[in-house]
Motif scaffolding. Structure first.
Motif, PDB file in Angstrom:
ATOM      1  N   THR A 163       0.849  -1.177   0.000  1.00  0.00           N
ATOM      2  CA  THR A 163       0.000   0.000   0.000  1.00  0.00           C
ATOM      3  C   THR A 163       0.888   1.231   0.000  1.00  0.00           C
ATOM      4  O   THR A 163       1.804   1.319   0.815  1.00  0.00           O
ATOM      5  CB  THR A 163      -0.858   0.018   1.289  1.00  0.00           C
ATOM      6  N   PHE A 164       0.613   2.193  -0.891  1.00  0.00           N
ATOM      7  CA  PHE A 164       1.425   3.400  -0.936  1.00  0.00           C
ATOM      8  C   PHE A 164       1.326   4.139   0.387  1.00  0.00           C
ATOM      9  O   PHE A 164       0.245   4.270   0.945  1.00  0.00           O
ATOM     10  CB  PHE A 164       0.976   4.298  -2.088  1.00  0.00           C
TER      11      PHE A 164
ATOM     12  N   ALA B  29       2.221   3.202   3.249  1.00  0.00           N
ATOM     13  CA  ALA B  29       2.174   2.344   4.444  1.00  0.00           C
ATOM     14  C   ALA B  29       3.576   1.822   4.743  1.00  0.00           C
ATOM     15  O   ALA B  29       4.178   1.147   3.915  1.00  0.00           O
ATOM     16  CB  ALA B  29       1.216   1.181   4.220  1.00  0.00           C
TER      17      ALA B  29
ATOM     18  N   TRP C 132      11.944  -3.111   7.273  1.00  0.00           N
ATOM     19  CA  TRP C 132      12.510  -2.043   6.457  1.00  0.00           C
ATOM     20  C   TRP C 132      13.892  -2.454   5.965  1.00  0.00           C
ATOM     21  O   TRP C 132      14.676  -3.011   6.724  1.00  0.00           O
ATOM     22  CB  TRP C 132      12.589  -0.806   7.350  1.00  0.00           C
ATOM     23  N   ALA C 133      14.197  -2.169   4.710  1.00  0.00           N
ATOM     24  CA  ALA C 133      15.537  -2.511   4.217  1.00  0.00           C
ATOM     25  C   ALA C 133      16.132  -1.381   3.400  1.00  0.00           C
ATOM     26  O   ALA C 133      15.422  -0.604   2.775  1.00  0.00           O
ATOM     27  CB  ALA C 133      15.471  -3.762   3.350  1.00  0.00           C
TER      28      ALA C 133
ATOM     29  N   ARG D  97      18.485   2.028   2.220  1.00  0.00           N
ATOM     30  CA  ARG D  97      18.371   3.454   2.513  1.00  0.00           C
ATOM     31  C   ARG D  97      19.086   3.848   3.799  1.00  0.00           C
ATOM     32  O   ARG D  97      18.844   4.932   4.333  1.00  0.00           O
ATOM     33  CB  ARG D  97      16.892   3.889   2.642  1.00  0.00           C
TER      34      ARG D  97
ATOM     35  N   SER E 166      10.673   7.489  -8.561  1.00  0.00           N
ATOM     36  CA  SER E 166       9.406   7.188  -9.216  1.00  0.00           C
ATOM     37  C   SER E 166       8.373   6.732  -8.194  1.00  0.00           C
ATOM     38  O   SER E 166       8.673   6.513  -7.027  1.00  0.00           O
ATOM     39  CB  SER E 166       9.625   6.117 -10.272  1.00  0.00           C
ATOM     40  N   ARG E 167       7.165   6.614  -8.672  1.00  0.00           N
ATOM     41  CA  ARG E 167       6.059   6.141  -7.858  1.00  0.00           C
ATOM     42  C   ARG E 167       6.374   4.744  -7.306  1.00  0.00           C
ATOM     43  O   ARG E 167       6.820   3.889  -8.053  1.00  0.00           O
ATOM     44  CB  ARG E 167       4.839   6.072  -8.782  1.00  0.00           C
TER      45      ARG E 167
ATOM     46  N   GLY F  12       9.450   4.281  -2.676  1.00  0.00           N
ATOM     47  CA  GLY F  12       9.617   4.351  -1.218  1.00  0.00           C
ATOM     48  C   GLY F  12       9.873   5.739  -0.651  1.00  0.00           C
ATOM     49  O   GLY F  12      10.415   5.865   0.437  1.00  0.00           O
TER      50      GLY F  12
ATOM     51  N   PRO G 275      10.505  -1.531  -4.503  1.00  0.00           N
ATOM     52  CA  PRO G 275       9.916  -1.732  -3.174  1.00  0.00           C
ATOM     53  C   PRO G 275       8.425  -2.076  -3.173  1.00  0.00           C
ATOM     54  O   PRO G 275       7.989  -2.964  -2.440  1.00  0.00           O
ATOM     55  CB  PRO G 275      10.175  -0.412  -2.458  1.00  0.00           C
TER      56      PRO G 275
HETATM   57  N1  LIG Z   1      13.019   0.392   2.184  1.00  0.00           N
HETATM   58  C1  LIG Z   1      11.905  -0.339   2.072  1.00  0.00           C
HETATM   59  N2  LIG Z   1      11.841  -1.604   2.562  1.00  0.00           N
HETATM   60  C2  LIG Z   1      10.711  -2.306   2.439  1.00  0.00           C
HETATM   61  N3  LIG Z   1       9.587  -1.872   1.841  1.00  0.00           N
HETATM   62  C3  LIG Z   1       9.578  -0.633   1.339  1.00  0.00           C
HETATM   63  C4  LIG Z   1      10.738   0.203   1.424  1.00  0.00           C
HETATM   64  N4  LIG Z   1      10.463   1.373   0.821  1.00  0.00           N
HETATM   65  C5  LIG Z   1       9.193   1.283   0.401  1.00  0.00           C
HETATM   66  N5  LIG Z   1       8.629   0.103   0.708  1.00  0.00           N
HETATM   67  C6  LIG Z   1       7.235  -0.312   0.368  1.00  0.00           C
HETATM   68  O1  LIG Z   1       6.975   0.099  -0.972  1.00  0.00           O
HETATM   69  C7  LIG Z   1       5.656   0.626  -1.136  1.00  0.00           C
HETATM   70  C8  LIG Z   1       5.712   2.010  -1.740  1.00  0.00           C
HETATM   71  O2  LIG Z   1       6.316   2.936  -0.853  1.00  0.00           O
HETATM   72  P1  LIG Z   1       5.919   4.491  -0.867  1.00  0.00           P
HETATM   73  O3  LIG Z   1       6.770   5.167   0.139  1.00  0.00           O
HETATM   74  O4  LIG Z   1       4.457   4.638  -0.746  1.00  0.00           O
HETATM   75  O5  LIG Z   1       6.392   4.910  -2.344  1.00  0.00           O
HETATM   76  P2  LIG Z   1       6.337   6.346  -3.035  1.00  0.00           P
HETATM   77  O6  LIG Z   1       5.968   7.347  -1.977  1.00  0.00           O
HETATM   78  O7  LIG Z   1       7.703   6.556  -3.581  1.00  0.00           O
HETATM   79  O8  LIG Z   1       5.323   6.223  -4.120  1.00  0.00           O
HETATM   80  C9  LIG Z   1       5.010   0.546   0.252  1.00  0.00           C
HETATM   81  O9  LIG Z   1       4.218  -0.612   0.288  1.00  0.00           O
HETATM   82  C10 LIG Z   1       6.187   0.423   1.205  1.00  0.00           C
HETATM   83  O10 LIG Z   1       5.825  -0.319   2.353  1.00  0.00           O
END
Ligand SMILES: Nc1ncnc2c1ncn2[C@@H]1O[C@H](COP(=O)(O)OP(=O)(O)O)[C@@H](O)[C@H]1O
Ligand SMILES: [Mg+2]
Length: 382
Positions: free
Chosen positions: A8-9, A11, A16-17, A19, A46-47, A50, A248
């Motif tokens: 889910t965007f 969420a 966490w991995a 970065r 990009s979308r 993360g 991600p």
């Molecule tokens: N470093 C990470 N480790 C694990 N999951 C991640 C990580 N970064 C993002 N995600 C997962 O990827 C998805 C998209 O992240 P989001 O921050 O909403 O992306 P953006 O804002 O760039 O569109 C989410 O479900 C999030 O939990």
């Protein structure tokens, strides 16, 4: 047993991995006193890469160090929102209860009680500005500071953003404990940075988020699933990592879909067959959630370029098409290379394609080629 993945965007993931360097630099910047350059950040990508969850993580770091976090949405006037609602609410929250008095009791049945901070008659005071509000707030948090986060800055009102910048720079100049973290889509932010009035953002620490390494993706998939009590087996994990292509959002999506299939089958672990069985749904969902919105507003000429490219791309490995020669794309479009270079440059700007070696280009996001070769429209997913 509950599904440990969160496709889910916005969420935050359960596990966490990657970065790490950004988080470490930020923690250090907060600890090292006013004026640290890394207290001003611009995160692009990009979308689904993360950005939002990274902002959340930065907020957590700040909060752990006792900082106050102000979240402003880029939709609408950031400055007005901060000045008229976000900061007053914080100030009220921080005021000792004795200085609050009840000014009105809602009779809507919701039991709302309005309070206000006692003080001199508001009518006698000059209208608060973002600058004065932030100084008031900073005075209340002596010893720590204030972090402002703004997400989706590509949609921000230019004028409001530069007003925020002016205030922020004034506070920095006065050595106040303040930090600003912004995130947005690469292309849109690039455009913003080229406008007058946003010069300060060009001096901010820039982080352009790329895919996770295979190790980090494997780590997320393995650890989250193991902790939930339903783990990937070795080949299942390798296959899921491959399918997610380090992206991600896909890591969470693939994990979530495969986990559900295995759970429904009452399996002891998540196997390669189960991962294979969700491939199509994962790719279609990625198309609907990521590719479809990314292609919105792309002019026909560029769209045709992408379609020609998709048609020529031999399907590569792990959802990423092989690079395609720009000469071949021009030929397929019936254009000279010169004429085709304009849409190419614009697509690179939009971060949809990227140069891949001499005279070649590649799709930036996994499965965009698949999406374009398919219907290219939103598919309904059962
Ligand atoms: N470093 C990470 N480790 C694990 N999951 C991640 C990580 N970064 C993002 N995600 C997962 O990827 C998805 C998209 O992240 P989001 O921050 O909403 O992306 P953006 O804002 O760039 O569109 C989410 O479900 C999030 O939990
Ligand atoms: Mg986001």
């Amino acid at each position: 047993m509950t599904n440990p993945f969160r496709p889910t965007f916005g969420a935050s993931p359960q596990y966490w991995a990657g970065r790490r360097i950004i988080l470490d630099d930020y923690a250090e910047a907060l600890a090292s006193g006013p004026g640290a350059a890394a207290r001003t950040l611009v995160i692009t990508g990009s979308r689904g890469i993360g950005k939002t969850v990274l902002l959340n993580e930065l907020e957590d770091i700040a909060a752990t160090q006792g900082w106050l976090v102000l979240r402003a949405s880029a939709r609408g006037d950031i400055v007005a929102e901060l000045t008229d609602s976000v900061i007053p609410a914080k100030i009220q929250e921080l005021s000792p209860p004795t200085t609050r008095r009840v000014t009105g009791v809602g009779i809507t049945g919701l039991g709302t009680v309005t309070t206000s901070v006692t003080g001199p008659d508001e009518r006698d005071l000059p209208r608060p500005t973002l600058d004065s509000r932030l100084r008031d707030l900073l005075a209340m948090v002596s010893g720590t500071g204030v972090l402002i986060t703004v997400d989706e800055i590509q949609d921000a009102d230019r004028d409001a953003l530069s007003r925020l910048a002016v205030t922020y720079q004034n506070l920095i100049r006065d050595d106040l404990e303040i930090s600003l973290a912004m995130a947005g889509l690469t292309h849109g932010v690039e455009t913003l940075l080229n406008l007058p009035g946003t010069t300060f953002m060009r001096r901010a620490h820039r982080y352009d988020l790329g895919p996770l390494t295979s190790e980090d993706a494997a780590d997320v998939l393995a650890t989250s699933s193991r902790d939930s009590g339903l783990a990937f087996d070795t080949t299942g994990l390798a296959s899921a990592v491959h399918l997610a292509a380090g992206y991600p959002y896909l890591v969470q999506l693939v994990g979530s879909l495969a986990w559900n299939v295995a759970r429904r089958a009452d399996a002891d672990s998540i196997s390669v067959q189960q991962v294979d069985s969700i491939r199509e749904e994962a790719v279609a969902t990625m198309g609907a959630q990521v590719h479809h919105p990314s292609l919105k507003g792309v002019p026909t000429v560029q769209r045709e370029y992408l379609e020609a490219m998709a048609a020529l791309a031999a399907h590569g490995r792990g959802g990423t098409d092989d690079p395609v020669a720009t000469a071949a794309i021009a030929e397929r479009l019936g254009k000279t290379q010169r004429a085709a270079s304009d849409p190419r440059a614009k697509l690179i700007d939009r971060d949809l394609i990227s140069p891949a070696g001499w005279g070649k280009v590649q799709f930036t996001l996994p499965y965009l080629g698949d999406w374009l070769r398919g219907s290219g429209t939103v598919r309904r997913i059962s």
